[in-house]
Write a protein that holds these residues in place. Structure first.
Motif, mmCIF file in Angstrom:
data_model
loop_
_atom_site.group_PDB
_atom_site.id
_atom_site.type_symbol
_atom_site.label_atom_id
_atom_site.label_comp_id
_atom_site.label_asym_id
_atom_site.label_seq_id
_atom_site.Cartn_x
_atom_site.Cartn_y
_atom_site.Cartn_z
ATOM 1 N N GLU A 1 -4.118 -11.345 -27.550
ATOM 2 C CA GLU A 1 -3.703 -12.701 -27.929
ATOM 3 C C GLU A 1 -2.231 -12.724 -28.332
ATOM 4 O OE1 GLU A 1 -5.452 -15.511 -27.478
ATOM 5 O OE2 GLU A 1 -6.946 -14.195 -26.562
ATOM 6 N N LEU A 2 -1.777 -11.678 -29.002
ATOM 7 C CA LEU A 2 -0.367 -11.579 -29.359
ATOM 8 C C LEU A 2 0.490 -11.541 -28.099
ATOM 9 C CD1 LEU A 2 1.906 -11.271 -31.418
ATOM 10 C CD2 LEU A 2 1.372 -8.816 -31.514
ATOM 11 N N ARG A 3 0.047 -10.810 -27.094
ATOM 12 C CA ARG A 3 0.789 -10.759 -25.822
ATOM 13 C C ARG A 3 0.857 -12.137 -25.184
ATOM 14 N NH1 ARG A 3 3.583 -7.990 -22.507
ATOM 15 N NH2 ARG A 3 3.385 -6.121 -23.745
ATOM 16 N N LYS A 4 -0.248 -12.888 -25.184
ATOM 17 C CA LYS A 4 -0.247 -14.238 -24.606
ATOM 18 C C LYS A 4 0.768 -15.132 -25.317
ATOM 19 C CE LYS A 4 -5.107 -14.271 -23.239
ATOM 20 N NZ LYS A 4 -6.421 -14.886 -23.536
ATOM 21 N N VAL A 5 0.799 -15.047 -26.635
ATOM 22 C CA VAL A 5 1.764 -15.835 -27.410
ATOM 23 C C VAL A 5 3.184 -15.446 -27.006
ATOM 24 C CG1 VAL A 5 2.724 -16.149 -29.738
ATOM 25 C CG2 VAL A 5 0.252 -16.338 -29.355
ATOM 26 N N ALA A 6 3.470 -14.162 -26.948
ATOM 27 C CA ALA A 6 4.812 -13.678 -26.599
ATOM 28 C C ALA A 6 5.208 -14.116 -25.188
ATOM 29 C CB ALA A 6 4.867 -12.160 -26.720
ATOM 30 N N GLU A 7 4.285 -14.023 -24.257
ATOM 31 C CA GLU A 7 4.581 -14.434 -22.876
ATOM 32 C C GLU A 7 4.898 -15.920 -22.798
ATOM 33 O OE1 GLU A 7 1.088 -12.992 -20.846
ATOM 34 O OE2 GLU A 7 1.970 -10.977 -20.577
#
Length: 161
Positions: A80-86
């Protein structure tokens, strides 16, 4: 609300555009965080602005003294952190982005979260960094368990997680 990044609004210099792979550091970890590590991760010669946010454990909340605090995360938190960053990188001209969040037991004064974004210009960096921390807090399933000095407890967590 931040204005969406539009590459057509910028001159053709490569430094005015987002980097091809701007996500440099994303972690949820049980060890102490380092501002220097996060700042170094977003270093970029084309960036004219770097914004950094540091969240620390405070000694009170809602008018009550905090005795203990712990963070826990869902197994999906890293994804989920990766999705936010992307999403941040897609919406802003991000040259580099980093975010680390602590889990486990923390003491007053400990670093709980450190995020940073570098962009060609300062306004873009401020906008992207603010959105990064706000979206992280609302979308990544990380929960805070506070025990107050009066013996009461409270769980606080990601609203969308």
């Amino acid at each position: 609300m931040a204005q969406m990044y539009d590459a057509a609004d910028r001159p053709d210099h490569p430094g005015e555009r987002a980097a091809d792979d701007p996500i440099r550091l994303l972690e949820i970890r049980g060890t102490p965080l380092s501002v220097d590590e996060v700042f170094a991760a977003v270093g970029d010669d084309a960036a004219g602005g770097t914004a950094l946010f540091v969240g620390t454990v405070r000694d009170h909340d809602g008018g009550t003294d905090v005795a203990r605090l712990g963070y826990s995360s869902h197994p999906s938190a890293q994804a989920e952190l990766r999705k936010v960053a992307e999403k941040i990188a897609a919406d802003h001209p991000v040259r580099a982005l980093a975010a680390v969040h602590r889990v486990g037991d923390l003491e007053v004064g400990d670093l709980a979260v450190v995020v940073a974004v570098s962009c060609p210009h300062r306004a873009e960096a401020f906008d992207a960094c603010r959105r990064l921390i706000d979206d992280l807090k609302h979308q990544v399933p990380i929960w805070k368990h506070q025990t107050f000095s009066d013996g009461t407890e409270e769980w606080v967590g990601a609203e969308g997680g």
